[in-house]
Design a protein around this motif. Structure first.
Motif, PDB file in Angstrom:
ATOM      1  N   TYR A  16       0.846  -1.183   0.000  1.00 37.26           N
ATOM      2  CA  TYR A  16       0.000   0.000   0.000  1.00 37.26           C
ATOM      3  C   TYR A  16       0.887   1.240   0.000  1.00 37.26           C
ATOM      4  O   TYR A  16       1.972   1.239   0.576  1.00 37.26           O
ATOM      5  N   ASP A  18       0.846   5.212   1.195  1.00 41.78           N
ATOM      6  CA  ASP A  18       0.175   6.241   1.994  1.00 41.78           C
ATOM      7  C   ASP A  18       0.209   7.545   1.202  1.00 41.78           C
ATOM      8  O   ASP A  18       1.287   8.126   0.992  1.00 41.78           O
ATOM      9  N   PHE A  28      -5.007   5.188   1.735  1.00 43.26           N
ATOM     10  CA  PHE A  28      -4.054   4.117   1.472  1.00 43.26           C
ATOM     11  C   PHE A  28      -4.397   3.491   0.119  1.00 43.26           C
ATOM     12  O   PHE A  28      -5.530   3.053  -0.118  1.00 43.26           O
ATOM     13  N   LYS A  30      -3.960   0.619  -2.520  1.00 42.93           N
ATOM     14  CA  LYS A  30      -3.573  -0.789  -2.690  1.00 42.93           C
ATOM     15  C   LYS A  30      -3.012  -1.003  -4.093  1.00 42.93           C
ATOM     16  O   LYS A  30      -3.719  -0.838  -5.096  1.00 42.93           O
ATOM     17  N   CYS A  31      -1.753  -1.382  -4.182  1.00 42.88           N
ATOM     18  CA  CYS A  31      -1.062  -1.489  -5.473  1.00 42.88           C
ATOM     19  C   CYS A  31      -1.222  -2.895  -6.043  1.00 42.88           C
ATOM     20  O   CYS A  31      -0.714  -3.867  -5.476  1.00 42.88           O
ATOM     21  N   ILE A 163      -7.724  -6.708   1.626  1.00 42.76           N
ATOM     22  CA  ILE A 163      -7.905  -5.390   2.235  1.00 42.76           C
ATOM     23  C   ILE A 163      -8.406  -5.538   3.674  1.00 42.76           C
ATOM     24  O   ILE A 163      -7.936  -4.852   4.590  1.00 42.76           O
ATOM     25  N   GLN A 166      -5.689  -6.315   6.252  1.00 41.10           N
ATOM     26  CA  GLN A 166      -4.788  -5.210   6.572  1.00 41.10           C
ATOM     27  C   GLN A 166      -5.504  -4.040   7.245  1.00 41.10           C
ATOM     28  O   GLN A 166      -4.888  -3.294   8.013  1.00 41.10           O
ATOM     29  N   VAL A 287      -9.350   3.401   1.855  1.00 38.14           N
ATOM     30  CA  VAL A 287      -8.480   2.648   0.954  1.00 38.14           C
ATOM     31  C   VAL A 287      -9.002   2.817  -0.463  1.00 38.14           C
ATOM     32  O   VAL A 287     -10.220   2.874  -0.692  1.00 38.14           O
TER      33      VAL A 287
END
Length: 328
Positions: A16, A18, A28, A30-31, A163, A166, A287
């Motif tokens: 992730y 920030d 955040f 999420k890649c 997700i 986390q 997110v």
């Protein structure tokens, strides 16, 4: 140490970014681009092919066929090459040249539609061709990402639980809407989550997915010219529509800070940064999902001649140009 024998066995799940230091609002990202297909579409591609195998639809002489604006085509090319299938991707002139070359390098054939259909635009024309191929030759197997429940199930089983692990205190999730597979899988999962999670769809201006007027869209990935059958709006809390100029500005702002993301990511981030300032007083955990990285967009989003030809000289401000973003 991960050791794999097939390329779809690897996908980075826990990375992730920030974005607060860049945009000033807590988010955040999420890649999803760190796998051998380079995008989140690897999940849907793998799930749809394996579902077709399980149902006995694929035979030794079968030819996979799919309509794609790029990323799913690359992912299916990779899965097909690994499993020994032939694959034909039907795309259109907006597909990035890099994505087309990747598909061909992986052994797939690519058919490029150059003219939109009378109704349904480029996507309508692509779908017409796919249906015609399947009607004329029963060797073709159309996975149909726009209606295939394996598309959303892939994200119900992987992306959303990743997700949740986390961010157990998640309040809001921003998801880009293309086929709506990612959106529907995540929305269904979090509808069953013990705490309420707002799922916000981010769409491109000119898309008809949520009932908007059709318009020009030059950045592939999000948005449709035909409403996707997978979409069930009962699971969506809000929809944010983003102009492509704002997508471009978000991409370049990320790039100025060392993060080269694709157009879909720029759209989702732009939408989130419009929504968050109005809700920050609630101390939210937010997110967003970044579907891909930016290398495939070097000749478009990150090429100033392309930008100025399509969006005018003012699409980027002087500071952005001085920051060294001229890649042409």
């Amino acid at each position: 140490m991960p050791v794999i024998s097939v390329p779809f066995d690897f996908n980075e799940e826990e990375l992730y970014v920030d974005l607060e230091p860049i945009f000033g609002h807590s988010l955040f990202l999420k890649c999803e681009g760190f796998n051998f297909a380079g995008s989140i579409k690897l999940k849907a591609a793998t799930q749809m092919v394996e579902a077709a195998e399980w149902h006995g639809l694929l035979k030794p002489d079968s030819i996979l066929v799919e309509s794609s604006s790029g990323n799913l085509g690359v992912a299916l090319s990779m899965v097909a090459a690994s499993k020994g299938y032939r694959f034909l991707c039907v795309t259109d002139s907006r597909c990035n040249l890099a994505a087309r070359r990747l598909m061909e390098a992986l052994g797939s054939r690519v058919h490029v539609i150059s003219q939109p259909a009378g109704s349904g635009g480029f996507l309508g024309a692509r779908l017409d061709l796919v249906r015609g191929l399947c009607a004329a030759d029963d060797r073709y197997v159309w996975l149909n990402q726009y209606a295939n429940p394996a598309n959303w199930r892939a994200h119900y089983q992987t992306t959303a639980p990743e997700i949740a692990r986390q961010f157990p205190e998640l309040d809001v999730l921003f998801v880009g809407a293309g086929t709506t597979g990612t959106l529907m899988g995540c929305a269904r999962y979090f509808r069953e989550w013990p705490r309420p999670v707002r799922v916000i769809a981010v769409d491109s201006a000119g898309s008809v997915t949520f009932g908007g007027e059709p318009g020009r869209r030059m950045i592939p990935g999000l948005g449709t010219s035909v409403r996707p059958p997978l979409l069930d709006e009962r699971y969506v809390d809000e929809v944010i529509v983003v102009d492509e100029a704002d997508t471009i500005r978000s991409c370049h702002r990320l790039a100025r800070n060392g993060f080269l993301f694709g157009g879909s990511t720029g759209t989702v981030v732009s939408g989130a940064m419009r929504w968050l300032p109005e809700h920050e007083g609630n101390d939210l955990t937010a997110v967003a999902i970044a579907p891909d990285l930016g290398e495939r967009y070097l000749d478009t989003i990150y090429q100033t001649n392309w930008l100025h030809d399509l969006y005018g000289d003012e699409v980027l401000d002087e500071d952005e140009l001085i920051a060294g973003l001229r890649l042409d």
